[in-house]
Design an enzyme around this catalytic site. Sequence first.
Site, mmCIF file in Angstrom:
data_model
loop_
_atom_site.group_PDB
_atom_site.id
_atom_site.type_symbol
_atom_site.label_atom_id
_atom_site.label_comp_id
_atom_site.label_asym_id
_atom_site.label_seq_id
_atom_site.Cartn_x
_atom_site.Cartn_y
_atom_site.Cartn_z
ATOM 1 N N PRO A 1 47.770 12.431 -73.845
ATOM 2 C CG PRO A 1 46.533 14.071 -74.947
ATOM 3 C CD PRO A 1 47.150 13.738 -73.615
ATOM 4 C CB SER B 1 53.959 2.524 -72.493
ATOM 5 O OG SER B 1 52.958 1.648 -72.943
ATOM 6 C CD GLN C 1 42.190 -36.578 -79.333
ATOM 7 O OE1 GLN C 1 42.924 -36.235 -80.268
ATOM 8 N NE2 GLN C 1 42.456 -37.604 -78.586
ATOM 9 C CB ILE D 1 33.715 -23.763 -78.869
ATOM 10 C CG1 ILE D 1 35.117 -24.350 -78.720
ATOM 11 C CG2 ILE D 1 32.647 -24.738 -78.364
ATOM 12 C CD1 ILE D 1 35.573 -24.569 -77.286
ATOM 13 C CD GLU E 1 44.165 -0.336 -63.824
ATOM 14 O OE1 GLU E 1 44.834 -0.801 -62.894
ATOM 15 O OE2 GLU E 1 42.964 -0.037 -63.725
ATOM 16 C CB THR F 1 50.715 -2.701 -73.015
ATOM 17 O OG1 THR F 1 52.114 -2.451 -72.766
ATOM 18 C CG2 THR F 1 50.042 -1.426 -73.505
HETATM 19 N N1 CAA Z 1 56.400 0.769 -56.963
HETATM 20 C C1 CAA Z 1 57.209 1.675 -56.358
HETATM 21 N N2 CAA Z 1 58.155 2.378 -57.029
HETATM 22 C C2 CAA Z 1 58.286 2.144 -58.343
HETATM 23 C C3 CAA Z 1 57.497 1.205 -59.021
HETATM 24 C C4 CAA Z 1 56.518 0.502 -58.279
HETATM 25 N N3 CAA Z 1 55.718 -0.404 -58.861
HETATM 26 N N4 CAA Z 1 57.852 1.179 -60.328
HETATM 27 C C5 CAA Z 1 58.856 2.067 -60.471
HETATM 28 N N5 CAA Z 1 59.116 2.644 -59.260
HETATM 29 C C6 CAA Z 1 60.141 3.639 -58.949
HETATM 30 C C7 CAA Z 1 61.515 3.101 -59.323
HETATM 31 O O1 CAA Z 1 62.068 2.355 -58.265
HETATM 32 C C8 CAA Z 1 62.309 4.377 -59.596
HETATM 33 O O2 CAA Z 1 62.678 4.952 -58.363
HETATM 34 P P1 CAA Z 1 64.214 5.448 -58.115
HETATM 35 O O3 CAA Z 1 64.463 6.473 -59.185
HETATM 36 O O4 CAA Z 1 64.202 6.009 -56.733
HETATM 37 O O5 CAA Z 1 65.070 4.251 -58.296
HETATM 38 C C9 CAA Z 1 61.248 5.297 -60.209
HETATM 39 O O6 CAA Z 1 59.971 4.787 -59.798
HETATM 40 C C10 CAA Z 1 61.301 5.328 -61.716
HETATM 41 O O7 CAA Z 1 61.151 3.986 -62.162
HETATM 42 P P2 CAA Z 1 61.636 3.512 -63.605
HETATM 43 O O8 CAA Z 1 63.026 4.045 -63.867
HETATM 44 O O9 CAA Z 1 61.438 2.035 -63.686
HETATM 45 O O10 CAA Z 1 60.629 4.303 -64.551
HETATM 46 P P3 CAA Z 1 60.381 4.200 -66.106
HETATM 47 O O11 CAA Z 1 60.197 5.559 -66.639
HETATM 48 O O12 CAA Z 1 61.420 3.313 -66.745
HETATM 49 O O13 CAA Z 1 58.939 3.516 -66.186
HETATM 50 C C11 CAA Z 1 57.390 1.725 -66.344
HETATM 51 C C12 CAA Z 1 58.654 2.272 -65.692
HETATM 52 C C13 CAA Z 1 57.194 0.359 -65.686
HETATM 53 C C14 CAA Z 1 57.523 1.556 -67.816
HETATM 54 C C15 CAA Z 1 56.207 2.666 -65.995
HETATM 55 O O14 CAA Z 1 56.305 3.889 -66.665
HETATM 56 C C16 CAA Z 1 54.849 2.047 -66.314
HETATM 57 O O15 CAA Z 1 54.342 1.233 -65.539
HETATM 58 N N6 CAA Z 1 54.238 2.430 -67.452
HETATM 59 C C17 CAA Z 1 52.878 2.023 -67.772
HETATM 60 C C18 CAA Z 1 51.905 3.034 -67.245
HETATM 61 C C19 CAA Z 1 50.531 2.481 -67.113
HETATM 62 O O16 CAA Z 1 50.322 1.378 -66.662
HETATM 63 N N7 CAA Z 1 49.554 3.295 -67.494
HETATM 64 C C20 CAA Z 1 48.169 2.960 -67.336
HETATM 65 C C21 CAA Z 1 47.441 4.136 -66.739
HETATM 66 S S1 CAA Z 1 45.908 3.857 -65.933
HETATM 67 C C22 CAA Z 1 44.811 3.430 -67.123
HETATM 68 O O17 CAA Z 1 45.089 2.563 -67.862
HETATM 69 C C23 CAA Z 1 43.496 4.131 -67.231
HETATM 70 C C24 CAA Z 1 42.465 3.744 -66.268
HETATM 71 O O18 CAA Z 1 41.735 4.618 -65.806
HETATM 72 C C25 CAA Z 1 42.194 2.327 -65.932
#
Ligand code: CAA
Length: 389
Positions: A132, A136, A283, A345, A371, A373
């Site tokens: 909750p 992000s 157009q 449309i 997944e 925003t």
């Molecule tokens: N692959 C591998 N490693 C990754 C990675 C990736 N894609 N992204 C980040 N990492 C690693 C980083 O390299 C870092 O590692 P180190 O500390 O060793 O360097 C570590 O993870 C932390 O990364 P960040 O410092 O970049 O982390 P952050 O806190 O700044 O967050 C973010 C990054 C991109 C904002 C991430 O939090 C994010 O993607 N947020 C969105 C979450 C999301 O998509 N939620 C949707 C959930 S699912 C859903 O929607 C429901 C469903 O059922 C469909």
Amino acid sequence: MTDLPIHPLTAEHKMLRDTARDFAQKEIAPIAAEFDESGEFPHATIKKMGAMGFMGIEVPEDYGGAGMDSLAYVLALEEICKADAAHGVIMSVNNSLYCHGILKFGTEEQKKKFITPIASGESIGAYSLTEPQSGSDAGTMKSRATRDGDFYVLNGRKSWVTSGPVADYFVVFMMTDPVKKQKGVSAFLVDGKTKGIVRGKKEPKLGIRASATSEIIFEDCRIPAENRLGEEGDGFKIAMTVLDAGRIGIATQALGIAEAAYEAARQYAGQREAFGQPIGAFQGTGFKIADMKTRIEASRLLIYNAAIAKEKSKESGGRYSLEASMAKLFASETAMFVTHQSVQIHGGMGYSKELPVERYFRDAKITEIYEGTSEIQRLVISRMETNLR
Ligand code: CAA
């Protein structure tokens, strides 16, 4: 659909795409409006999709899957989503957010036990990351997994879990060491029948209404320690790696919705007459059609490119975050653009439930949100390109 020369499809790809299209148009398209209206979970068609091999396309046959590649996955998913985006997200979560992570990080025993029933479509898989207070900013989760001998005890509240009300198995992310923040997150595989799992109320949603979404509450839920996926502290990276695959699935969902909305608009523009000619001859409408088509084909290229990058990473182990985020960002914004134009449309008919166009418009919105925003995709892309934070 054009077979773009830089992404040549094999005969097997084309056969799968045609089979998926046939199935989706015969079995899913005719029931999509009814399930959208009722919000019921489409158990029967999902079972049939399992029997067709669509619920574990990239899973090796040894674990009950179809044993095909990442491009095959997006080709089939695109066709399912053209017929109905709700069926599409159930398929996407099963394939990407659930099976993909276990295949990549699981032990042999975990793969056999937790992938086989899902890949064959007998059971449904889900992914529980969001809470909750943390969407992000996924690394700030509060739920806790506490080691107790050969068990972990899970406590916490997960939100927006796609397939939550019906899932048989979950990949769950919880803090094992909150002091370490992201590095204190671990991943677990949980059987939905385990005591201590409470399914929250189903979310009433704007779109993708036949896909069930809910909170999942863990109350002293004891699971064997052998169900931990990866090592303690690996959970955040596992979650992010899996989301890269998931984002290609959602980009494909957006593409399918956009294609359906575009096709409806293209046909309507050719038939509907105003001021003595088909509206497509003006157009104002023709240029909309041009922009819709161009953005759809650009989305397709980004998606196929991301799928090919994902396939390559199976060998190299490299990341394809950039390709996946660009595909999701562009395709989801294209889906909003195209469905908006399609309603426009169609005029009054676009606003009516007599046609599926208003459903495409409602279904498109979620692709810019879940997944990650669009803002998060821009963050991922810009960080990767600039190395600045
Ligand atoms: N692959 C591998 N490693 C990754 C990675 C990736 N894609 N992204 C980040 N990492 C690693 C980083 O390299 C870092 O590692 P180190 O500390 O060793 O360097 C570590 O993870 C932390 O990364 P960040 O410092 O970049 O982390 P952050 O806190 O700044 O967050 C973010 C990054 C991109 C904002 C991430 O939090 C994010 O993607 N947020 C969105 C979450 C999301 O998509 N939620 C949707 C959930 S699912 C859903 O929607 C429901 C469903 O059922 C469909």
